[in-house]
Design a protein around this motif. Structure first.
Motif, PDB file in Angstrom:
ATOM      1  N   LEU A 111      -7.185   5.376  -7.214  1.00  0.00           N
ATOM      2  CA  LEU A 111      -7.755   6.644  -6.754  1.00  0.00           C
ATOM      3  C   LEU A 111      -6.993   7.793  -7.398  1.00  0.00           C
ATOM      4  O   LEU A 111      -5.766   7.844  -7.345  1.00  0.00           O
ATOM      5  N   CYS A 112      -7.721   8.724  -7.983  1.00  0.00           N
ATOM      6  CA  CYS A 112      -7.120   9.908  -8.596  1.00  0.00           C
ATOM      7  C   CYS A 112      -7.101  11.022  -7.558  1.00  0.00           C
ATOM      8  O   CYS A 112      -8.140  11.552  -7.187  1.00  0.00           O
ATOM      9  N   LEU A 113      -5.916  11.359  -7.086  1.00  0.00           N
ATOM     10  CA  LEU A 113      -5.778  12.365  -6.039  1.00  0.00           C
ATOM     11  C   LEU A 113      -5.711  13.781  -6.599  1.00  0.00           C
ATOM     12  O   LEU A 113      -5.823  14.751  -5.861  1.00  0.00           O
ATOM     13  N   GLY A 114      -5.519  13.913  -7.889  1.00  0.00           N
ATOM     14  CA  GLY A 114      -5.385  15.236  -8.490  1.00  0.00           C
ATOM     15  C   GLY A 114      -6.695  15.860  -8.928  1.00  0.00           C
ATOM     16  O   GLY A 114      -6.771  17.072  -9.118  1.00  0.00           O
ATOM     17  N   ALA A 115      -7.742  15.063  -9.069  1.00  0.00           N
ATOM     18  CA  ALA A 115      -9.000  15.583  -9.603  1.00  0.00           C
ATOM     19  C   ALA A 115      -9.729  16.530  -8.659  1.00  0.00           C
ATOM     20  O   ALA A 115     -10.228  17.565  -9.111  1.00  0.00           O
ATOM     21  N   PRO A 116      -9.840  16.220  -7.357  1.00  0.00           N
ATOM     22  CA  PRO A 116     -10.558  17.160  -6.483  1.00  0.00           C
ATOM     23  C   PRO A 116      -9.906  18.543  -6.481  1.00  0.00           C
ATOM     24  O   PRO A 116      -8.672  18.662  -6.447  1.00  0.00           O
ATOM     25  N   ALA A 117     -10.724  19.577  -6.505  1.00  0.00           N
ATOM     26  CA  ALA A 117     -10.215  20.948  -6.605  1.00  0.00           C
ATOM     27  C   ALA A 117      -9.427  21.380  -5.370  1.00  0.00           C
ATOM     28  O   ALA A 117      -8.494  22.169  -5.484  1.00  0.00           O
ATOM     29  N   THR A 118      -9.809  20.880  -4.200  1.00  0.00           N
ATOM     30  CA  THR A 118      -9.120  21.285  -2.977  1.00  0.00           C
ATOM     31  C   THR A 118      -8.771  20.059  -2.148  1.00  0.00           C
ATOM     32  O   THR A 118      -9.351  18.982  -2.326  1.00  0.00           O
ATOM     33  N   GLU A 119      -7.860  20.245  -1.209  1.00  0.00           N
ATOM     34  CA  GLU A 119      -7.498  19.160  -0.302  1.00  0.00           C
ATOM     35  C   GLU A 119      -8.676  18.817   0.609  1.00  0.00           C
ATOM     36  O   GLU A 119      -8.859  17.662   0.986  1.00  0.00           O
ATOM     37  N   GLU A 120      -9.491  19.806   0.936  1.00  0.00           N
ATOM     38  CA  GLU A 120     -10.656  19.564   1.779  1.00  0.00           C
ATOM     39  C   GLU A 120     -11.660  18.656   1.061  1.00  0.00           C
ATOM     40  O   GLU A 120     -12.224  17.738   1.667  1.00  0.00           O
ATOM     41  N   PRO A 133       1.990  -0.611   1.966  1.00  0.00           N
ATOM     42  CA  PRO A 133       3.108   0.319   2.160  1.00  0.00           C
ATOM     43  C   PRO A 133       3.693   0.710   0.801  1.00  0.00           C
ATOM     44  O   PRO A 133       3.624  -0.058  -0.156  1.00  0.00           O
ATOM     45  N   SER A 134       4.256   1.892   0.753  1.00  0.00           N
ATOM     46  CA  SER A 134       4.817   2.375  -0.511  1.00  0.00           C
ATOM     47  C   SER A 134       6.182   2.995  -0.275  1.00  0.00           C
ATOM     48  O   SER A 134       6.381   3.727   0.683  1.00  0.00           O
ATOM     49  N   ASP A 135       7.093   2.674  -1.171  1.00  0.00           N
ATOM     50  CA  ASP A 135       8.407   3.308  -1.111  1.00  0.00           C
ATOM     51  C   ASP A 135       8.664   4.135  -2.372  1.00  0.00           C
ATOM     52  O   ASP A 135       9.761   4.586  -2.617  1.00  0.00           O
ATOM     53  N   SER A 136       7.600   4.335  -3.159  1.00  0.00           N
ATOM     54  CA  SER A 136       7.748   5.118  -4.388  1.00  0.00           C
ATOM     55  C   SER A 136       7.483   6.594  -4.105  1.00  0.00           C
ATOM     56  O   SER A 136       6.906   6.959  -3.092  1.00  0.00           O
ATOM     57  N   ALA A 137       7.921   7.419  -5.020  1.00  0.00           N
ATOM     58  CA  ALA A 137       7.704   8.866  -4.894  1.00  0.00           C
ATOM     59  C   ALA A 137       6.214   9.158  -4.967  1.00  0.00           C
ATOM     60  O   ALA A 137       5.472   8.490  -5.691  1.00  0.00           O
ATOM     61  N   PRO A 138       5.741  10.142  -4.213  1.00  0.00           N
ATOM     62  CA  PRO A 138       4.312  10.494  -4.257  1.00  0.00           C
ATOM     63  C   PRO A 138       3.889  10.915  -5.658  1.00  0.00           C
ATOM     64  O   PRO A 138       4.638  11.572  -6.370  1.00  0.00           O
ATOM     65  N   GLY A 139       2.699  10.512  -6.023  1.00  0.00           N
ATOM     66  CA  GLY A 139       2.136  10.888  -7.311  1.00  0.00           C
ATOM     67  C   GLY A 139       0.689  11.296  -7.126  1.00  0.00           C
ATOM     68  O   GLY A 139       0.211  11.463  -6.002  1.00  0.00           O
ATOM     69  N   PHE A 140      -0.030  11.431  -8.215  1.00  0.00           N
ATOM     70  CA  PHE A 140      -1.420  11.859  -8.148  1.00  0.00           C
ATOM     71  C   PHE A 140      -2.400  10.701  -8.287  1.00  0.00           C
ATOM     72  O   PHE A 140      -3.600  10.910  -8.446  1.00  0.00           O
ATOM     73  N   HIS A 141      -1.900   9.470  -8.224  1.00  0.00           N
ATOM     74  CA  HIS A 141      -2.752   8.283  -8.222  1.00  0.00           C
ATOM     75  C   HIS A 141      -2.214   7.318  -7.181  1.00  0.00           C
ATOM     76  O   HIS A 141      -1.009   7.263  -6.946  1.00  0.00           O
ATOM     77  N   ILE A 142      -3.132   6.567  -6.568  1.00  0.00           N
ATOM     78  CA  ILE A 142      -2.725   5.554  -5.599  1.00  0.00           C
ATOM     79  C   ILE A 142      -3.668   4.368  -5.744  1.00  0.00           C
ATOM     80  O   ILE A 142      -4.850   4.527  -6.032  1.00  0.00           O
ATOM     81  N   TRP A 143      -3.124   3.167  -5.575  1.00  0.00           N
ATOM     82  CA  TRP A 143      -3.894   1.944  -5.738  1.00  0.00           C
ATOM     83  C   TRP A 143      -4.524   1.548  -4.412  1.00  0.00           C
ATOM     84  O   TRP A 143      -3.835   1.413  -3.410  1.00  0.00           O
ATOM     85  N   LEU A 144      -5.833   1.387  -4.417  1.00  0.00           N
ATOM     86  CA  LEU A 144      -6.576   0.928  -3.247  1.00  0.00           C
ATOM     87  C   LEU A 144      -7.013  -0.497  -3.521  1.00  0.00           C
ATOM     88  O   LEU A 144      -7.929  -0.733  -4.307  1.00  0.00           O
ATOM     89  N   PRO A 145      -6.357  -1.491  -2.906  1.00  0.00           N
ATOM     90  CA  PRO A 145      -6.752  -2.884  -3.139  1.00  0.00           C
ATOM     91  C   PRO A 145      -8.174  -3.131  -2.637  1.00  0.00           C
ATOM     92  O   PRO A 145      -8.603  -2.535  -1.646  1.00  0.00           O
ATOM     93  N   LEU A 146      -8.882  -3.997  -3.309  1.00  0.00           N
ATOM     94  CA  LEU A 146     -10.235  -4.349  -2.897  1.00  0.00           C
ATOM     95  C   LEU A 146     -10.152  -5.193  -1.632  1.00  0.00           C
ATOM     96  O   LEU A 146      -9.512  -6.238  -1.620  1.00  0.00           O
ATOM     97  N   PRO A 147     -10.765  -4.729  -0.536  1.00  0.00           N
ATOM     98  CA  PRO A 147     -10.694  -5.496   0.708  1.00  0.00           C
ATOM     99  C   PRO A 147     -11.375  -6.865   0.577  1.00  0.00           C
ATOM    100  O   PRO A 147     -12.318  -7.023  -0.203  1.00  0.00           O
TER     101      PRO A 147
END
Length: 143
Positions: free
Chosen positions: A112-121, A61-75
């Protein structure tokens, strides 16, 4: 020569380049800078919504402001090498934390870098593939 070079750099580098200062001043005055910042925040919110929808069960869960990176813990039960390799085989580039970076095992994961992909799709397709990889048993073992 060294002292003269240092003095020359100090003499020419103590202020913003006038042309860039003028550009920024015009962006501020016109309101375009505030508009751009709003658009960036909106884009970050949209992309965070996508990643949270697609990978919800793997994200803390996150309570921080949205950014262009997010941490995906190793399952649990997964190895970093296998995750990175399986993603690469699917055409997705994941970079593990640096080999010199010391990190407790319980904090291992991928940023995960959410800003790199050119489109949301494109972003959503990559995230769906990452979810598929996370859902399947570890298929690659390294000896």
């Amino acid at each position: 020569f060294r002292d003269r070079a240092i003095n020359a750099v100090r003499a020419t580098g103590w202020m913003a380049v006038p042309l860039m200062a003028e550009v920024v001043a015009r962006l501020i005055t016109s309101g375009d800078l505030a508009r751009q910042a709003r658009m960036k925040r909106d884009k970050a919110t949209l992309r965070n919504t996508i990643v949270r929808r697609v990978l919800k069960e793997w994200l803390p869960p996150s309570d921080s402001a949205p950014g262009f990176h997010i941490w995906l813990p190793l399952p649990a039960g997964r190895t970093m090498n296998a995750l990175v390799t399986q993603a690469a085989q699917a055409g997705i580039t994941l970079a593990p934390p640096g080999s010199l970076q010391r990190m407790p095992t319980e904090h291992l994961g991928i940023r995960l870098c959410l800003g790199a992909p050119a489109t949301e799709e494109t972003l959503e397709r990559a995230l769906i593939e990452i979810r598929r990889i996370l859902e399947m048993a570890e298929a690659i073992s390294f000896v």
